[in-house]
Write an enzyme that holds these catalytic residues in place. Structure first.
Site, PDB file in Angstrom:
ATOM      1  N   LYS A 169       0.865  -1.184   0.000  1.00  0.00           N
ATOM      2  CA  LYS A 169       0.000   0.000   0.000  1.00  0.00           C
ATOM      3  C   LYS A 169       0.899   1.230   0.000  1.00  0.00           C
ATOM      4  CE  LYS A 169      -1.593   3.129   2.482  1.00  0.00           C
ATOM      5  NZ  LYS A 169      -1.698   4.276   1.580  1.00  0.00           N
ATOM      6  N   GLU A 244       9.247   1.663  10.923  1.00  0.00           N
ATOM      7  CA  GLU A 244      10.309   2.677  10.720  1.00  0.00           C
ATOM      8  C   GLU A 244       9.624   4.025  10.850  1.00  0.00           C
ATOM      9  OE1 GLU A 244      13.351   2.103  10.504  1.00  0.00           O
ATOM     10  OE2 GLU A 244      13.621   0.103   9.701  1.00  0.00           O
ATOM     11  N   CYS A 278      13.266  11.362   7.718  1.00  0.00           N
ATOM     12  CA  CYS A 278      13.186  10.857   9.094  1.00  0.00           C
ATOM     13  C   CYS A 278      14.536  10.951   9.786  1.00  0.00           C
ATOM     14  CB  CYS A 278      12.691   9.420   9.080  1.00  0.00           C
ATOM     15  SG  CYS A 278      13.656   8.384   7.953  1.00  0.00           S
ATOM     16  N   GLU A 378       8.965  16.254  15.822  1.00  0.00           N
ATOM     17  CA  GLU A 378       9.452  16.139  14.443  1.00  0.00           C
ATOM     18  C   GLU A 378       8.689  17.143  13.570  1.00  0.00           C
ATOM     19  OE1 GLU A 378       8.358  12.692  12.003  1.00  0.00           O
ATOM     20  OE2 GLU A 378      10.474  12.438  11.547  1.00  0.00           O
TER      21      GLU A 378
HETATM   22  P1  NAD Z   1       1.985   8.698   7.571  1.00  0.00           P
HETATM   23  O1  NAD Z   1       2.179   7.900   8.813  1.00  0.00           O
HETATM   24  O2  NAD Z   1       0.936   9.717   7.542  1.00  0.00           O
HETATM   25  O3  NAD Z   1       1.645   7.712   6.345  1.00  0.00           O
HETATM   26  C1  NAD Z   1       2.498   6.636   5.984  1.00  0.00           C
HETATM   27  C2  NAD Z   1       1.670   5.593   5.248  1.00  0.00           C
HETATM   28  O4  NAD Z   1       0.728   5.028   6.155  1.00  0.00           O
HETATM   29  C3  NAD Z   1       0.859   6.141   4.071  1.00  0.00           C
HETATM   30  O5  NAD Z   1       0.848   5.195   3.031  1.00  0.00           O
HETATM   31  C4  NAD Z   1      -0.533   6.301   4.672  1.00  0.00           C
HETATM   32  O6  NAD Z   1      -1.562   6.245   3.720  1.00  0.00           O
HETATM   33  C5  NAD Z   1      -0.579   5.088   5.607  1.00  0.00           C
HETATM   34  N1  NAD Z   1      -1.546   5.183   6.700  1.00  0.00           N
HETATM   35  C6  NAD Z   1      -2.090   6.307   7.249  1.00  0.00           C
HETATM   36  N2  NAD Z   1      -2.961   5.968   8.225  1.00  0.00           N
HETATM   37  C7  NAD Z   1      -2.942   4.613   8.310  1.00  0.00           C
HETATM   38  C8  NAD Z   1      -3.607   3.672   9.157  1.00  0.00           C
HETATM   39  N3  NAD Z   1      -4.455   4.051  10.101  1.00  0.00           N
HETATM   40  N4  NAD Z   1      -3.339   2.359   8.980  1.00  0.00           N
HETATM   41  C9  NAD Z   1      -2.456   1.936   8.042  1.00  0.00           C
HETATM   42  N5  NAD Z   1      -1.808   2.784   7.213  1.00  0.00           N
HETATM   43  C10 NAD Z   1      -2.038   4.102   7.355  1.00  0.00           C
HETATM   44  O7  NAD Z   1       3.423   9.267   7.205  1.00  0.00           O
HETATM   45  P2  NAD Z   1       3.812  10.220   5.993  1.00  0.00           P
HETATM   46  O8  NAD Z   1       3.275  11.569   6.306  1.00  0.00           O
HETATM   47  O9  NAD Z   1       3.456   9.576   4.695  1.00  0.00           O
HETATM   48  O10 NAD Z   1       5.419  10.212   6.098  1.00  0.00           O
HETATM   49  C11 NAD Z   1       6.122  11.024   6.975  1.00  0.00           C
HETATM   50  C12 NAD Z   1       6.518  10.274   8.227  1.00  0.00           C
HETATM   51  O11 NAD Z   1       7.244   9.098   7.883  1.00  0.00           O
HETATM   52  C13 NAD Z   1       7.447  11.055   9.129  1.00  0.00           C
HETATM   53  O12 NAD Z   1       7.046  10.949  10.469  1.00  0.00           O
HETATM   54  C14 NAD Z   1       8.794  10.381   8.926  1.00  0.00           C
HETATM   55  O13 NAD Z   1       9.694  10.541   9.975  1.00  0.00           O
HETATM   56  C15 NAD Z   1       8.407   8.987   8.692  1.00  0.00           C
HETATM   57  N6  NAD Z   1       9.472   8.266   7.959  1.00  0.00           N
HETATM   58  C16 NAD Z   1      10.244   7.356   8.619  1.00  0.00           C
HETATM   59  C17 NAD Z   1      11.282   6.708   7.954  1.00  0.00           C
HETATM   60  C18 NAD Z   1      12.144   5.675   8.643  1.00  0.00           C
HETATM   61  O14 NAD Z   1      12.769   4.900   7.941  1.00  0.00           O
HETATM   62  N7  NAD Z   1      12.219   5.645   9.955  1.00  0.00           N
HETATM   63  C19 NAD Z   1      11.534   7.006   6.622  1.00  0.00           C
HETATM   64  C20 NAD Z   1      10.735   7.939   5.981  1.00  0.00           C
HETATM   65  C21 NAD Z   1       9.694   8.558   6.665  1.00  0.00           C
END
Ligand code: NAD
Length: 471
Positions: A169, A244, A278, A378
């Site tokens: 997804k 992650e 991140c 963050e």
């Molecule tokens: P997000 O958590 O909003 O979304 C990530 C994914 O999860 C998307 O595909 C979204 O549609 C899905 N999602 C949202 N709600 C969900 C639910 N209830 N159940 C299952 N899936 C769901 O994050 P974002 O805004 O897309 O990305 C930014 C965040 O990602 C930041 O906090 C960043 O630090 C983190 N990030 C972490 C890493 C790492 O490797 N640690 C790498 C990149 C980004």
């Protein structure tokens, strides 16, 4: 205008059952550039069924067959590098050099996984037991928008190397990048159902994957808040979960550091991926007695750090991915000002020479305390905080005083000293005088930055379960 109106299930491009349309934007212009038709719960369930059907046969494929599949996938993704780079710039706004790296990375993770798999021993003898590492089952892979293609390919590579089948997804905001990668992966010719790609909302498709009884494993990259929801949903069926999540990484500039080298590197660490990373080093810890020198150097360096057109090779910082993200970053800058941090560079509003697009002025706050909101939360934008420390113990205490623990940076001219400090930092990865990535080493977070590790052997084993047979 781009129209993305197909998802990928059981080796075929199909029209989603879901009918909702979602607008796609070019963040550099704030113009709508297309639409994606979103998958719904029924589509997600269909994808899980396809992966379930494919699992028995795929899980029994030989190691060398899977190495070959990964190599074919690598070749197919490498062939679309230019097209993918263009889409990353258009849909995400990454500056061109970063976008090129991201497109290359999406291909190279597949080859890295092939190399890990080729060297991995799935069986070992322990006492009177034959221990076999067995694929977990069907894996749900959920990716964020800030490196969508890289995470699709990276998670998929590890899952397939292990012998799992998958439902991916991707972020709904990255549908153009996803459609390009999906076409390439299809070209690689894997058996139907081994991977399924279902673009939809987190609350619908994501929720199905984190609760579905047929999903054995969820690998998620995204925000800490959503990661916690996935962990709770997965608990009902005791899914294996890799998370992650976010970070608030410290950059420890030691008092012996050559500031002329350390400051440009610290700024690069902080503004990496336009601050939407991140692992961005957003808390710069500097010795109090060298603050004036640090501030002067930063003011000097900031002249060359420009936000602007991501297609321009002089641009270091692209736009924020969405209006919502732009507003979030503005809110944090406002909070920083209100809480009394000293605005050394940047600030509220659009950069002077830009009239449209979700651009942020690259911002550095000085004289920040580690208790201020901008040092604790963050931000996910180009906003850095300089925090002073009195001595090494104080620096270490500030570095570790955070709910996160993804990455830390140490800049010093005394390598043994830096290593001794690295051993005491609570972070999954510590970079000493470098911004390099090591794809064979484990990557992941301590504390609320996540659970589990990706990449290399550790990443492969996250999709495996040991079984002991005693005789
Ligand atoms: P997000 O958590 O909003 O979304 C990530 C994914 O999860 C998307 O595909 C979204 O549609 C899905 N999602 C949202 N709600 C969900 C639910 N209830 N159940 C299952 N899936 C769901 O994050 P974002 O805004 O897309 O990305 C930014 C965040 O990602 C930041 O906090 C960043 O630090 C983190 N990030 C972490 C890493 C790492 O490797 N640690 C790498 C990149 C980004």
């Amino acid at each position: 205008m781009h129209q993305v109106d197909q998802i990928y299930i059981n080796g075929q491009f199909v029209t989603p059952h879901g009918e909702q349309l979602f607008d796609l934007f070019n963040p550099a212009t704030a113009q709508c550039i297309g639409q994606v038709r979103l998958a719904d719960e029924q589509d997600a369930n269909n994808a899980v069924s396809a992966a379930k059907q494919a699992f028995p046969e795929f899980s029994r494929t030989t190691k060398s067959a899977r190495v070959d599949y990964l190599k074919c996938m690598h070749a197919a993704v490498a062939a679309i590098e230019t097209e993918l780079t263009g889409a990353i710039i258009e849909e995400y706004g990454a500056p061109v050099s970063r976008a090129r790296w991201m497109a290359k990375h999406a291909a190279s993770v597949l080859l890295d996984a092939a190399a890990v798999l080729a060297d991995y021993d799935f069986t070992r003898r322990i006492g009177i037991a034959d221990v076999t590492m067995q694929p977990l089952g069907i894996a749900g892979l959920i990716t964020p928008w800030n490196s969508n293609a890289g995470f699709i390919c990276g998670k998929l590579a590890a899952a397939l190397a292990a012998g799992c089948t998958t439902v991916i997804k991707p972020s709904e905001m990255s549908a153009i990048q996803t459609s390009i990668v999906t076409r390439a992966l299809h070209e690689a010719g894997l058996p139907p159902g081994v991977f399924n790609i279902v673009t939809g909302r987190g609350e619908t498709v994501g929720t199905v994957l984190s609760a579905h009884p047929d999903i054995a494993k969820v690998s998620f990259t995204g925000s800490t808040a959503v990661g916690k929801q996935i962990l709770m949903a997965g608990a009902q069926t005791l899914k294996r979960i890799t998370l992650e999540l976010g970070g608030k990484s410290p950059v420890l500039i030691l008092d012996d550091a050559d500031l002329k080298k350390a400051i440009p590197m610290a700024l690069q660490a902080g503004f990496m991926n336009s601050g939407q990373a991140c692992i961005a080093g957003t808390r710069m810890l500097v010795p109090a007695h060298r603050l004036a020198e640090v501030e002067a150097l930063i003011v000097e360096e900031m002249v060359a750090i420009r936000a602007g057109d991501p297609n321009d090779s002089d641009t270091s910082i692209g736009p924020m991915v969405s209006l919502k993200q732009w507003q979030r970053v503005q809110r944090y800058i406002q909070i920083g000002i209100k809480e009394g941090a000293h605005l050394l560079a940047g600030g509220l509003g659009l950069p002077d020479d830009l009239g449209a697009g979700w651009f942020v002025r690259p911002t550095v706050f000085s004289r920040v305390t580690n208790q201020m909101t901008i040092a604790r939360e963050e931000i996910f934008g180009p906003v850095l905080s300089i925090i002073t420390y009195s001595d090494e113990e104080d620096a270490l205490a500030i570095a570790n005083d955070t709910p996160y623990g993804l990455q830390a940076y140490i800049l010093s001219s005394d390598l043994p000293r830096a290593h001794a400090l690295a051993a005491r930092i609570d972070a999954g990865r510590v970079l000493i005088n470098t911004l390099a990535h090591e794809p064979r080493a484990p990557f992941g977070g301590f504390k609320q930055s996540g659970i589990g590790r990706e990449y290399g052997t550790f990443g492969l084993e996250a999709f495996l379960e040991p079984k002991s047979v005693l005789s």
